[in-house]
Design a protein around this motif. Structure first.
Motif, PDB file in Angstrom:
ATOM      1  N   ASP A  21      52.350  41.140  49.013  1.00  0.00           N
ATOM      2  CA  ASP A  21      52.580  42.565  48.756  1.00  0.00           C
ATOM      3  C   ASP A  21      53.868  43.045  49.419  1.00  0.00           C
ATOM      4  N   THR A 100      47.287  44.401  42.368  1.00  0.00           N
ATOM      5  CA  THR A 100      46.693  45.456  43.196  1.00  0.00           C
ATOM      6  C   THR A 100      45.228  45.589  42.807  1.00  0.00           C
ATOM      7  N   TRP A 113      43.897  40.390  52.472  1.00  0.00           N
ATOM      8  CA  TRP A 113      45.348  40.511  52.589  1.00  0.00           C
ATOM      9  C   TRP A 113      45.685  40.281  54.054  1.00  0.00           C
TER      10      TRP A 113
END
Length: 139
Positions: A21, A100, A113
């Motif tokens: 990300d 996402t 994450w």
């Protein structure tokens, strides 16, 4: 009596997604009944294109529809399989952008994450260790 030779380890063909990300965190998954964290992805079906396989696997494992235009080929890697002792992986690795809202589904027990430093404290699959090292992480 003839010499004993070691048979080569069976090879699994997989597609693996490197998902990072904007904050530099990696998306890793842990399959049900296992301890090693790894990239989302899985076995390539007979006749299936590796890019199509990684798109399919992300959809199945994380309930995310991936635009194939956001999938970049990072090449092929070989590694020991984390969850199938005595097997090797032929991994087709892809960077996948735009992921996402990932939710662990099906065979996935957990999706996390993590920064590379946080990943280094987890039990990692051999391919994941290799990919993190390629990215400059200390694991």
């Amino acid at each position: 009596m003839g010499a004993v030779t070691d048979a080569p380890a069976p090879t699994l063909r997989i597609a693996a997604a490197v998902v990072v990300d904007a904050e530099g965190r990696w998306l890793l998954v842990r399959k049900q009944g296992t301890s090693a964290y790894m990239q989302a992805g899985g076995k390539i079906e007979p006749g299936e294109d590796p890019r199509a396989a990684v798109v399919r696997e992300i959809g199945e494992e994380l309930s995310v529809a991936v635009d194939p235009a956001l999938v970049r080929d990072l090449g092929r890697r070989d590694a020991d399989a984390a969850n199938e002792p005595g097997h090797r992986l032929e991994a087709h690795v892809f960077a996948v952008d735009g992921v996402t809202g990932a939710v662990a589904t099906a065979e996935i027990a957990e999706a996390v994450w993590v920064t590379p430093a946080e990943a280094a404290r987890l039990p990692l699959a051999p391919l994941t260790v290799d990919l993190l090292r390629e990215a400059g992480a200390t694991v």
